[in-house]
Design a protein around this motif. Structure first.
Motif, PDB file in Angstrom:
ATOM      1  N   VAL A 159       0.815  -1.217   0.000  1.00 18.13           N
ATOM      2  CA  VAL A 159       0.000   0.000   0.000  1.00 18.13           C
ATOM      3  C   VAL A 159       0.848   1.268   0.000  1.00 18.13           C
ATOM      4  N   ILE A 160       2.169   1.119   0.050  1.00 19.97           N
ATOM      5  CA  ILE A 160       3.070   2.271   0.099  1.00 19.97           C
ATOM      6  C   ILE A 160       3.620   2.525  -1.302  1.00 19.97           C
ATOM      7  N   GLY A 161       3.106   3.550  -1.959  1.00 18.41           N
ATOM      8  CA  GLY A 161       3.632   3.916  -3.267  1.00 18.41           C
ATOM      9  C   GLY A 161       5.027   4.488  -3.135  1.00 18.41           C
ATOM     10  N   CYS A 162       5.969   3.969  -3.915  1.00 20.20           N
ATOM     11  CA  CYS A 162       7.368   4.393  -3.773  1.00 20.20           C
ATOM     12  C   CYS A 162       7.512   5.896  -3.976  1.00 20.20           C
ATOM     13  N   LEU A 163       6.775   6.466  -4.916  1.00 19.25           N
ATOM     14  CA  LEU A 163       6.872   7.900  -5.188  1.00 19.25           C
ATOM     15  C   LEU A 163       6.326   8.761  -4.060  1.00 19.25           C
ATOM     16  N   THR A 164       5.696   8.146  -3.066  1.00 21.55           N
ATOM     17  CA  THR A 164       5.165   8.892  -1.920  1.00 21.55           C
ATOM     18  C   THR A 164       5.949   8.654  -0.637  1.00 21.55           C
ATOM     19  N   ALA A 165       6.826   7.672  -0.610  1.00 21.30           N
ATOM     20  CA  ALA A 165       7.461   7.247   0.640  1.00 21.30           C
ATOM     21  C   ALA A 165       8.588   8.184   1.069  1.00 21.30           C
ATOM     22  N   VAL A 166       8.689   8.394   2.379  1.00 28.56           N
ATOM     23  CA  VAL A 166       9.804   9.126   2.990  1.00 28.56           C
ATOM     24  C   VAL A 166      10.180   8.402   4.275  1.00 28.56           C
ATOM     25  N   TYR A 167      11.481   8.184   4.493  1.00 27.39           N
ATOM     26  CA  TYR A 167      11.898   7.633   5.783  1.00 27.39           C
ATOM     27  C   TYR A 167      12.970   8.501   6.427  1.00 27.39           C
ATOM     28  N   ASP A 168      13.078   8.374   7.738  1.00 31.04           N
ATOM     29  CA  ASP A 168      13.911   9.228   8.575  1.00 31.04           C
ATOM     30  C   ASP A 168      15.179   8.474   8.970  1.00 31.04           C
ATOM     31  N   THR A 169      16.337   8.905   8.450  1.00 32.48           N
ATOM     32  CA  THR A 169      17.590   8.219   8.773  1.00 32.48           C
ATOM     33  C   THR A 169      18.021   8.455  10.211  1.00 32.48           C
TER      34      THR A 169
END
Length: 257
Positions: A159-169
């Motif tokens: 359900v997570i579209g790659c073009l919408t994903a953000v993660y916190d390093t």
């Protein structure tokens, strides 16, 4: 920068590293890069890794690099796949946040501003949004997602579209995609969700995905990649793989009826 009545001072906003693989996309990459340049959130860098394009993609990319200091680009001497390109860009990234945008997709101008505010205000490590699918300039549909997902739910449907994903390093460290030709993004989200309880959705349409009917129509090949993900990448047992794969295939059938 405002979101839900709160604000973040732009000068102190953390850097976002935007990861963009490219391959033979001279007709679309200008619009994709321009959607980054138009972001209301200004503390970003764009890292483009060209995968040995045979058209004029590299020439187009080079013009952007010459004009904008925040755009960096690298070129492969041979085709290595989108996963390799994304990982190379992640390795080069300097930002706290890692975001993904392919060279034929688009962002709304306030995508990063809204999403980073959403993550900082709620202390989220991995987020995603709604997006729309485009056929040319026509909107086919809106792809909505659940407000949150976890490892077990994501196994059955990405359900997570790659073009919408953000993660916190800062919370997760740098996370990389497995070197498989397809489904690298789903594998990455699953690996992250082994370490955090949930990923969270900002329920707004903030991106546009260009629908490739020819690629998407090869359902048997897509299913073979999905099976490889379950068995070889995630390492599920045979019986669990059969169960999860069956549910995934059935959901896909219902979605595309």
């Amino acid at each position: 920068m405002k979101n839900n009545g709160k604000s973040i001072v732009l000068e102190k906003a953390p850097m976002v590293s935007i990861i963009m693989p490219s391959f033979n996309c001279e007709d679309t990459i200008v619009e994709s890069v321009n959607s980054v340049l138009s972001q209301t959130y200004k503390n970003w860098e764009l890292i483009i890794v060209d995968d040995a394009s045979t058209d004029d993609t590299w020439r187009v990319v080079s013009r952007f690099v010459d004009e904008y200091d925040r755009i960096k680009a690298y070129s492969n001497s041979e085709n290595k796949g989108a996963g390799w390109c994304r990982n190379f860009a992640i390795e080069k990234a300097r930002g706290r946040f890692i975001a993904f945008l392919d060279s034929d997709d688009l962002w709304k101008e306030d995508k990063i501003e809204k999403q980073i505010s959403f993550m900082l205000e709620n202390n989220y490590a991995l987020t995603y949004t709604y997006y729309q699918r485009l056929d040319g300039s026509d909107v086919l549909d809106i792809v909505k997602a659940p407000l949150e997902t976890d490892y077990n739910k994501l196994l059955f449907s990405n359900v997570i579209g790659c073009l919408t994903a953000v993660y916190d390093t800062k919370k997760l460290g740098k996370r990389y995609m497995p070197l498989i030709r397809k489904r690298q993004d789903m594998a990455l989200w699953l690996h992250i969700l082994k370490d955090i309880p949930t990923a969270h959705c900002l329920p707004e349409v903030l991106a546009s995905y260009r629908y490739n009917n020819g690629m998407s129509s090869n359902k048997l090949k897509v299913l073979s990649y999905q099976w490889e993900l379950y068995r070889k990448v995630i390492g599920l047992g045979l019986m669990k793989s059969l169960f999860v794969f069956s549910v995934y295939a059935y959901k896909g059938f219902l979605k595309h009826r």
